[in-house]
Design a protein around this motif. Structure first.
Motif, PDB file in Angstrom:
ATOM      1  N   UNK A 114      -1.278  -2.252  -8.926  1.00 38.01           N
ATOM      2  CA  UNK A 114      -0.820  -3.433  -8.177  1.00 38.01           C
ATOM      3  C   UNK A 114      -0.969  -3.249  -6.667  1.00 38.01           C
ATOM      4  N   UNK A 115      -1.573  -4.252  -6.032  1.00 38.03           N
ATOM      5  CA  UNK A 115      -1.751  -4.248  -4.578  1.00 38.03           C
ATOM      6  C   UNK A 115      -1.396  -5.625  -4.026  1.00 38.03           C
ATOM      7  N   UNK A 116      -1.156  -5.679  -2.733  1.00 36.21           N
ATOM      8  CA  UNK A 116      -1.012  -6.970  -2.069  1.00 36.21           C
ATOM      9  C   UNK A 116      -2.384  -7.638  -2.040  1.00 36.21           C
ATOM     10  N   UNK A 117      -2.458  -8.859  -2.495  1.00 36.58           N
ATOM     11  CA  UNK A 117      -3.742  -9.566  -2.566  1.00 36.58           C
ATOM     12  C   UNK A 117      -4.400  -9.691  -1.198  1.00 36.58           C
ATOM     13  N   UNK A 118      -3.588  -9.923  -0.194  1.00 37.35           N
ATOM     14  CA  UNK A 118      -4.127 -10.207   1.140  1.00 37.35           C
ATOM     15  C   UNK A 118      -4.668  -8.981   1.857  1.00 37.35           C
ATOM     16  N   UNK A 119      -4.088  -7.805   1.602  1.00 33.00           N
ATOM     17  CA  UNK A 119      -4.462  -6.613   2.364  1.00 33.00           C
ATOM     18  C   UNK A 119      -4.994  -5.461   1.523  1.00 33.00           C
ATOM     19  N   UNK A 120      -4.698  -5.465   0.240  1.00 34.36           N
ATOM     20  CA  UNK A 120      -5.128  -4.364  -0.618  1.00 34.36           C
ATOM     21  C   UNK A 120      -4.219  -3.154  -0.582  1.00 34.36           C
ATOM     22  N   UNK A 121      -3.106  -3.223   0.157  1.00 34.05           N
ATOM     23  CA  UNK A 121      -2.157  -2.101   0.204  1.00 34.05           C
ATOM     24  C   UNK A 121      -1.396  -2.054  -1.113  1.00 34.05           C
ATOM     25  N   UNK A 122      -1.299  -0.862  -1.713  1.00 34.92           N
ATOM     26  CA  UNK A 122      -0.640  -0.788  -3.016  1.00 34.92           C
ATOM     27  C   UNK A 122       0.874  -0.930  -2.878  1.00 34.92           C
ATOM     28  N   UNK A 123       1.453  -1.638  -3.825  1.00 29.57           N
ATOM     29  CA  UNK A 123       2.874  -1.962  -3.764  1.00 29.57           C
ATOM     30  C   UNK A 123       3.755  -0.732  -3.896  1.00 29.57           C
ATOM     31  N   UNK A 124       3.299   0.265  -4.628  1.00 32.65           N
ATOM     32  CA  UNK A 124       4.100   1.481  -4.808  1.00 32.65           C
ATOM     33  C   UNK A 124       4.290   2.206  -3.474  1.00 32.65           C
ATOM     34  N   UNK A 125       3.230   2.274  -2.658  1.00 31.58           N
ATOM     35  CA  UNK A 125       3.332   2.936  -1.354  1.00 31.58           C
ATOM     36  C   UNK A 125       4.282   2.178  -0.430  1.00 31.58           C
ATOM     37  N   UNK A 126       4.208   0.858  -0.479  1.00 30.88           N
ATOM     38  CA  UNK A 126       5.112   0.050   0.350  1.00 30.88           C
ATOM     39  C   UNK A 126       6.556   0.279  -0.072  1.00 30.88           C
ATOM     40  N   UNK A 127       6.778   0.339  -1.357  1.00 34.60           N
ATOM     41  CA  UNK A 127       8.141   0.514  -1.863  1.00 34.60           C
ATOM     42  C   UNK A 127       8.691   1.893  -1.485  1.00 34.60           C
ATOM     43  N   UNK A 128       7.866   2.911  -1.592  1.00 35.20           N
ATOM     44  CA  UNK A 128       8.312   4.259  -1.219  1.00 35.20           C
ATOM     45  C   UNK A 128       8.648   4.317   0.266  1.00 35.20           C
ATOM     46  N   UNK A 129       7.841   3.662   1.079  1.00 34.92           N
ATOM     47  CA  UNK A 129       8.122   3.620   2.520  1.00 34.92           C
ATOM     48  C   UNK A 129       9.405   2.842   2.794  1.00 34.92           C
ATOM     49  N   UNK A 130       9.618   1.790   2.052  1.00 31.64           N
ATOM     50  CA  UNK A 130      10.833   0.964   2.187  1.00 31.64           C
ATOM     51  C   UNK A 130      12.082   1.810   1.915  1.00 31.64           C
ATOM     52  N   UNK A 131      12.040   2.624   0.898  1.00 31.05           N
ATOM     53  CA  UNK A 131      13.174   3.500   0.587  1.00 31.05           C
ATOM     54  C   UNK A 131      13.335   4.575   1.657  1.00 31.05           C
ATOM     55  N   UNK A 132      12.207   5.144   2.091  1.00 34.41           N
ATOM     56  CA  UNK A 132      12.246   6.212   3.100  1.00 34.41           C
ATOM     57  C   UNK A 132      12.756   5.714   4.446  1.00 34.41           C
ATOM     58  N   UNK A 133      12.516   4.448   4.738  1.00 33.32           N
ATOM     59  CA  UNK A 133      12.925   3.867   6.022  1.00 33.32           C
ATOM     60  C   UNK A 133      14.273   3.154   5.937  1.00 33.32           C
ATOM     61  N   UNK A 134      15.077   3.556   4.947  1.00 28.90           N
ATOM     62  CA  UNK A 134      16.421   2.988   4.834  1.00 28.90           C
ATOM     63  C   UNK A 134      16.422   1.510   4.487  1.00 28.90           C
ATOM     64  N   UNK A 135      15.417   1.093   3.700  1.00 24.19           N
ATOM     65  CA  UNK A 135      15.284  -0.293   3.246  1.00 24.19           C
ATOM     66  C   UNK A 135      15.146  -1.276   4.417  1.00 24.19           C
ATOM     67  N   UNK A 136      14.461  -0.814   5.441  1.00 18.33           N
ATOM     68  CA  UNK A 136      14.209  -1.635   6.625  1.00 18.33           C
ATOM     69  C   UNK A 136      12.825  -2.278   6.486  1.00 18.33           C
ATOM     70  N   UNK A 137      12.786  -3.517   5.997  1.00 16.91           N
ATOM     71  CA  UNK A 137      11.517  -4.199   5.739  1.00 16.91           C
ATOM     72  C   UNK A 137      10.710  -4.405   7.015  1.00 16.91           C
ATOM     73  N   UNK A 138      11.388  -4.679   8.133  1.00 15.82           N
ATOM     74  CA  UNK A 138      10.679  -4.895   9.391  1.00 15.82           C
ATOM     75  C   UNK A 138       9.970  -3.626   9.847  1.00 15.82           C
ATOM     76  N   UNK A 139      10.641  -2.498   9.686  1.00 16.67           N
ATOM     77  CA  UNK A 139      10.040  -1.221  10.060  1.00 16.67           C
ATOM     78  C   UNK A 139       8.814  -0.931   9.193  1.00 16.67           C
TER      79      UNK A 139
END
Length: 230
Positions: free
Chosen positions: A181-206
């Motif tokens: 699974x990736x973002x259709x618009x950018x090709x970034x995989x959703x798993x990497x985004x989610x791991x970063x989201x957890x690592x950054x204290x669930x800060x979506x803007x960051x």
């Protein structure tokens, strides 16, 4: 050299372990293994329902089209259709449609009942006879939701799948990130985004700054990863 050849063989095919396939489809991994790679009953070996896209090997991997096709097997099994009847239906539909993955094909929505009727003569499966005789029962199994989100080529072959209902934010495309699974618009995989989201204290803007994507895209990826993990 072998690694390069292997990676090249997987381009445009997609590759998933049974556990990954279970995440993306909501189907138990043990059932996926049984349907695709065979099982033993009373000391008798039974082969998988079809030859997996990546062939039979020790790793037991699924391709993109296997991933979509097992969703239909799951629907048949929920309506008590036997594996013997599903195997026979798949074989006959392949010959008629000239497609290796016939259940995913849109034509099965209209021609599937006649195939089921023929399969009953071969297997005697009462559940499949019910689907052949009753339009309502057939429509319950071959529901539009199973086809929703699948993009097809002009020849009727599935080429990508948008797994979130009424959304094209997330896509599984065998030509991108090996079908993960990736973002259709950018090709970034959703798993990497989610791991970063957890690592950054669930800060979506960051996270949006890190990946240089809109916050809405981060939210879509996080929502999807939450959903498949639930």
């Amino acid at each position: 050299m072998k690694t390069i050849e292997t990676s090249s063989r997987l381009i445009g095919v997609g590759v998933y372990t049974p556990s990954e396939a279970a995440l993306y489809t909501g189907i138990a991994a043990k059932d996926i293994r049984r349907w695709l790679f065979g099982y033993k009953v009373d000391g008798v070996d039974h082969s998988g329902l079809w030859l997996p896209e990546l062939g039979v090997n020790d790793e037991k991997l699924l391709g993109f089209h296997d991933l979509l096709e097992i969703r239909f097997v799951h629907a048949f099994r929920k309506h008590a259709v036997s594996l013997q009847a599903i195997r026979a239906a798949s074989r006959q539909a392949k010959e008629i449609f000239n497609l290796h993955y016939p259940f995913t094909c849109r034509r099965f929505q209209t021609d599937g009942r006649s195939i089921f009727a023929t399969v009953f003569d071969e297997t005697g499966d009462e559940a499949i006879l019910d689907l052949a005789k009753r339009q309502y029962a057939f429509r319950q199994v071959i529901a539009p939701a199973l086809y929703e989100g699948i993009d097809y080529t002009g020849e009727g072959k599935a080429q990508r799948w948008y797994p979130v209902k009424r959304s094209k934010a997330i896509v599984l495309d065998p030509h991108r990130n090996f079908g993960k699974p990736v973002l259709s618009s950018t090709g970034v995989d959703t798993a990497s985004i989610y791991q970063a989201y957890l690592a950054e204290g669930q800060d979506a803007k960051r996270v949006s700054v890190i990946f240089e994507i809109p916050t809405a895209a981060v939210d879509a990826a996080v929502t999807y990863e939450h959903r498949i993990a639930a």
